[in-house]
Motif scaffolding. Structure first.
Motif, PDB file in Angstrom:
ATOM      1  N   ALA A 101     -21.043 -73.575  76.656  1.00 44.75           N
ATOM      2  CA  ALA A 101     -20.961 -72.974  77.681  1.00 44.75           C
ATOM      3  C   ALA A 101     -19.956 -71.798  77.511  1.00 44.75           C
ATOM      4  O   ALA A 101     -20.120 -70.538  78.148  1.00 44.75           O
ATOM      5  CB  ALA A 101     -20.656 -73.768  78.933  1.00 44.75           C
ATOM      6  N   ARG A 102     -18.961 -71.990  76.977  1.00 40.05           N
ATOM      7  CA  ARG A 102     -17.921 -71.114  76.686  1.00 40.05           C
ATOM      8  C   ARG A 102     -18.347 -69.948  75.841  1.00 40.05           C
ATOM      9  O   ARG A 102     -18.240 -68.824  76.195  1.00 40.05           O
ATOM     10  CB  ARG A 102     -16.602 -71.534  75.902  1.00 40.05           C
ATOM     11  N   ALA A 103     -19.249 -70.278  74.786  1.00 40.06           N
ATOM     12  CA  ALA A 103     -19.767 -69.352  73.922  1.00 40.06           C
ATOM     13  C   ALA A 103     -20.775 -68.588  74.690  1.00 40.06           C
ATOM     14  O   ALA A 103     -21.053 -67.392  74.416  1.00 40.06           O
ATOM     15  CB  ALA A 103     -20.427 -70.248  72.704  1.00 40.06           C
ATOM     16  N   LEU A 104     -21.404 -69.183  75.714  1.00 42.98           N
ATOM     17  CA  LEU A 104     -22.516 -68.319  76.407  1.00 42.98           C
ATOM     18  C   LEU A 104     -21.876 -67.431  77.429  1.00 42.98           C
ATOM     19  O   LEU A 104     -22.427 -66.439  77.718  1.00 42.98           O
ATOM     20  CB  LEU A 104     -23.278 -69.307  77.216  1.00 42.98           C
ATOM     21  N   MET A 105     -20.450 -67.655  77.608  1.00 42.53           N
ATOM     22  CA  MET A 105     -19.995 -66.513  78.377  1.00 42.53           C
ATOM     23  C   MET A 105     -20.026 -65.354  77.898  1.00 42.53           C
ATOM     24  O   MET A 105     -20.149 -64.089  78.343  1.00 42.53           O
ATOM     25  CB  MET A 105     -18.474 -66.811  78.915  1.00 42.53           C
ATOM     26  N   LEU A 106     -20.015 -64.990  76.366  1.00 39.38           N
ATOM     27  CA  LEU A 106     -19.990 -63.873  75.571  1.00 39.38           C
ATOM     28  C   LEU A 106     -21.511 -63.798  75.001  1.00 39.38           C
ATOM     29  O   LEU A 106     -21.787 -62.581  74.891  1.00 39.38           O
ATOM     30  CB  LEU A 106     -19.065 -63.803  74.732  1.00 39.38           C
ATOM     31  N   GLY A 107     -21.979 -64.817  74.570  1.00 36.78           N
ATOM     32  CA  GLY A 107     -23.099 -64.625  73.954  1.00 36.78           C
ATOM     33  C   GLY A 107     -24.519 -64.469  74.535  1.00 36.78           C
ATOM     34  O   GLY A 107     -25.297 -65.207  74.749  1.00 36.78           O
ATOM     35  N   LYS A 108     -24.522 -63.203  74.909  1.00 38.50           N
ATOM     36  CA  LYS A 108     -25.823 -62.714  75.905  1.00 38.50           C
ATOM     37  C   LYS A 108     -26.781 -62.562  75.191  1.00 38.50           C
ATOM     38  O   LYS A 108     -28.137 -62.433  75.634  1.00 38.50           O
ATOM     39  CB  LYS A 108     -25.509 -61.769  76.937  1.00 38.50           C
ATOM     40  N   LYS A 109     -26.514 -62.099  73.860  1.00 36.82           N
ATOM     41  CA  LYS A 109     -27.680 -61.606  72.638  1.00 36.82           C
ATOM     42  C   LYS A 109     -27.546 -62.608  71.710  1.00 36.82           C
ATOM     43  O   LYS A 109     -28.939 -63.131  71.172  1.00 36.82           O
ATOM     44  CB  LYS A 109     -27.440 -60.521  72.277  1.00 36.82           C
ATOM     45  N   LEU A 110     -26.447 -63.141  71.228  1.00 36.01           N
ATOM     46  CA  LEU A 110     -26.749 -64.078  69.857  1.00 36.01           C
ATOM     47  C   LEU A 110     -25.653 -65.020  69.969  1.00 36.01           C
ATOM     48  O   LEU A 110     -24.312 -64.840  70.203  1.00 36.01           O
ATOM     49  CB  LEU A 110     -26.438 -62.969  68.633  1.00 36.01           C
ATOM     50  N   LEU A 111     -25.933 -66.283  69.620  1.00 41.71           N
ATOM     51  CA  LEU A 111     -25.043 -67.372  69.439  1.00 41.71           C
ATOM     52  C   LEU A 111     -24.928 -67.885  68.073  1.00 41.71           C
ATOM     53  O   LEU A 111     -26.033 -67.939  67.272  1.00 41.71           O
ATOM     54  CB  LEU A 111     -25.488 -68.603  70.274  1.00 41.71           C
ATOM     55  N   LEU A 112     -23.572 -67.978  67.552  1.00 37.39           N
ATOM     56  CA  LEU A 112     -23.382 -68.397  66.358  1.00 37.39           C
ATOM     57  C   LEU A 112     -22.745 -70.077  66.398  1.00 37.39           C
ATOM     58  O   LEU A 112     -21.954 -70.007  67.068  1.00 37.39           O
ATOM     59  CB  LEU A 112     -22.461 -67.811  65.730  1.00 37.39           C
ATOM     60  N   LEU A 113     -23.637 -70.748  66.310  1.00 39.03           N
ATOM     61  CA  LEU A 113     -23.393 -72.433  66.427  1.00 39.03           C
ATOM     62  C   LEU A 113     -22.982 -73.192  65.267  1.00 39.03           C
ATOM     63  O   LEU A 113     -23.863 -73.043  64.455  1.00 39.03           O
ATOM     64  CB  LEU A 113     -24.468 -72.981  67.247  1.00 39.03           C
ATOM     65  N   ASP A 114     -21.846 -73.699  64.825  1.00 40.61           N
ATOM     66  CA  ASP A 114     -21.470 -74.232  63.877  1.00 40.61           C
ATOM     67  C   ASP A 114     -21.592 -75.752  64.185  1.00 40.61           C
ATOM     68  O   ASP A 114     -20.709 -76.313  64.753  1.00 40.61           O
ATOM     69  CB  ASP A 114     -19.874 -73.743  63.466  1.00 40.61           C
ATOM     70  N   GLU A 115     -22.577 -76.650  63.505  1.00 43.25           N
ATOM     71  CA  GLU A 115     -22.573 -77.966  63.416  1.00 43.25           C
ATOM     72  C   GLU A 115     -22.692 -78.363  64.802  1.00 43.25           C
ATOM     73  O   GLU A 115     -21.954 -79.378  65.494  1.00 43.25           O
ATOM     74  CB  GLU A 115     -21.513 -78.694  62.719  1.00 43.25           C
ATOM     75  N   PRO A 116     -23.625 -77.761  65.808  1.00 42.42           N
ATOM     76  CA  PRO A 116     -23.526 -78.302  67.162  1.00 42.42           C
ATOM     77  C   PRO A 116     -23.844 -79.530  67.410  1.00 42.42           C
ATOM     78  O   PRO A 116     -23.588 -80.272  68.352  1.00 42.42           O
ATOM     79  CB  PRO A 116     -24.463 -77.244  67.986  1.00 42.42           C
ATOM     80  N   SER A 117     -24.744 -80.299  66.272  1.00 47.47           N
ATOM     81  CA  SER A 117     -25.122 -81.851  66.763  1.00 47.47           C
ATOM     82  C   SER A 117     -24.310 -82.922  65.819  1.00 47.47           C
ATOM     83  O   SER A 117     -24.405 -84.085  66.231  1.00 47.47           O
ATOM     84  CB  SER A 117     -26.654 -81.991  66.343  1.00 47.47           C
ATOM     85  N   GLU A 118     -23.367 -82.358  65.232  1.00 49.39           N
ATOM     86  CA  GLU A 118     -22.340 -83.068  64.541  1.00 49.39           C
ATOM     87  C   GLU A 118     -21.682 -84.349  65.357  1.00 49.39           C
ATOM     88  O   GLU A 118     -20.692 -83.664  66.342  1.00 49.39           O
ATOM     89  CB  GLU A 118     -21.364 -82.326  63.596  1.00 49.39           C
ATOM     90  N   GLY A 119     -21.533 -85.459  65.231  1.00 50.26           N
ATOM     91  CA  GLY A 119     -20.799 -86.379  65.796  1.00 50.26           C
ATOM     92  C   GLY A 119     -21.001 -86.607  67.198  1.00 50.26           C
ATOM     93  O   GLY A 119     -20.227 -87.199  67.798  1.00 50.26           O
ATOM     94  N   ILE A 120     -22.241 -86.383  67.713  1.00 52.39           N
ATOM     95  CA  ILE A 120     -22.486 -86.673  68.985  1.00 52.39           C
ATOM     96  C   ILE A 120     -23.883 -87.508  69.314  1.00 52.39           C
ATOM     97  O   ILE A 120     -24.564 -87.737  68.338  1.00 52.39           O
ATOM     98  CB  ILE A 120     -22.798 -85.417  70.012  1.00 52.39           C
ATOM     99  N   ALA A 121     -23.976 -88.281  70.337  1.00 49.98           N
ATOM    100  CA  ALA A 121     -25.116 -88.782  70.630  1.00 49.98           C
ATOM    101  C   ALA A 121     -26.546 -88.264  70.437  1.00 49.98           C
ATOM    102  O   ALA A 121     -26.590 -87.211  70.973  1.00 49.98           O
ATOM    103  CB  ALA A 121     -25.041 -89.694  72.000  1.00 49.98           C
TER     104      ALA A 121
END
Length: 229
Positions: free
Chosen positions: A153-173
């Motif tokens: 959500a914090r990244a989306l405050m800025l990422g209106k065009k492009l998101l750079l996501l580092d290991e978004p699924s690591e270590g979560i259910a």
């Protein structure tokens, strides 16, 4: 053949990055087109995080060129890239423990002038209502998966065009990993692009438009299409 350069939202060409005396990224190239979800796949230590940080402007490349929407941004500072609509979610989330979830989401507002940020926050809460439910809770009181959602959500405050996501699924259910995937699909339908760095592409395989394979700091060959049908 169409002119690919006219289509790319993000284009990194022959990018090399050193950290201290060590050359971490070696002449690597990748592209993200508007509305694409692109995978950057490689084992831990392959250089994915360094690559994302260089694209975001948090590390200065040794050589190579980074273009965004046809404008060279190789040496522009991170805040200028954020102002252009690029959002970054680090692997370790980096939430401020003393702040609530909402205060963490609003951190970019305090450092970068975001017009109509209240409308942007309301839009994020409509997209991710479970995050709105966490807004008043201290960052330290929510689970690791919930922290990932807050960081997104914090990244989306800025990422209106492009998101750079580092290991978004690591270590979560798995259910939260699936939720992040659903959010990315929704964002794609609204024209937002994403570059997703993952050690294992399995969770994201069905939504990637293409993927780049990174090994020992190099991206080998061209993108591999993940849509076989």
């Amino acid at each position: 053949m169409t002119d690919q350069k006219n289509q790319d939202m993000l284009e990194a060409t022959q990018l090399s990055v050193s950290v201290g005396p060590a050359l971490i990224i070696r002449e690597s190239s990748l592209t993200v087109d508007p509305g694409q979800i692109v995978g950057l796949i490689g084992a831990n230590g392959a250089g994915k995080t360094t690559c994302l940080r260089a694209i975001m402007g948090l590390i200065v490349p040794t050589s190579g060129v980074v273009m965004f929407e046809g404008v060279e941004i190789t040496n522009t500072p991170a805040y200028e890239r954020a102002n252009r609509g690029i959002g970054y979610m680090p692997e370790d989330r980096r939430l401020v423990p003393a702040q609530t979830a909402e205060e963490n989401i609003l951190t970019p507002v305090w450092s970068i002038d975001i017009p109509n940020w209240q409308d942007r926050l309301a839009w994020i809460y409509r997209l991710m209502p479970e995050v709105e439910g966490l807004k008043d809770r201290p960052a330290t009181s929510i689970s690791g998966g919930q922290q990932k959602l807050v960081a997104l959500a914090r990244a989306l405050m800025l990422g209106k065009k492009l998101l750079l996501l580092d290991e978004p699924s690591e270590g979560i259910a798995p259910v939260l990993a699936r939720r992040i995937i659903d959010i990315l699909v929704k964002l794609k339908s609204e024209g937002v692009s994403a570059l997703v760095a993952e050690s294992n592409a399995h969770d994201f395989q069905d939504i990637l438009d293409k993927k780049f394979i990174m090994e020992r700091g190099s991206i080998s060959g061209d993108a591999f299409s993940t849509h076989w049908h």
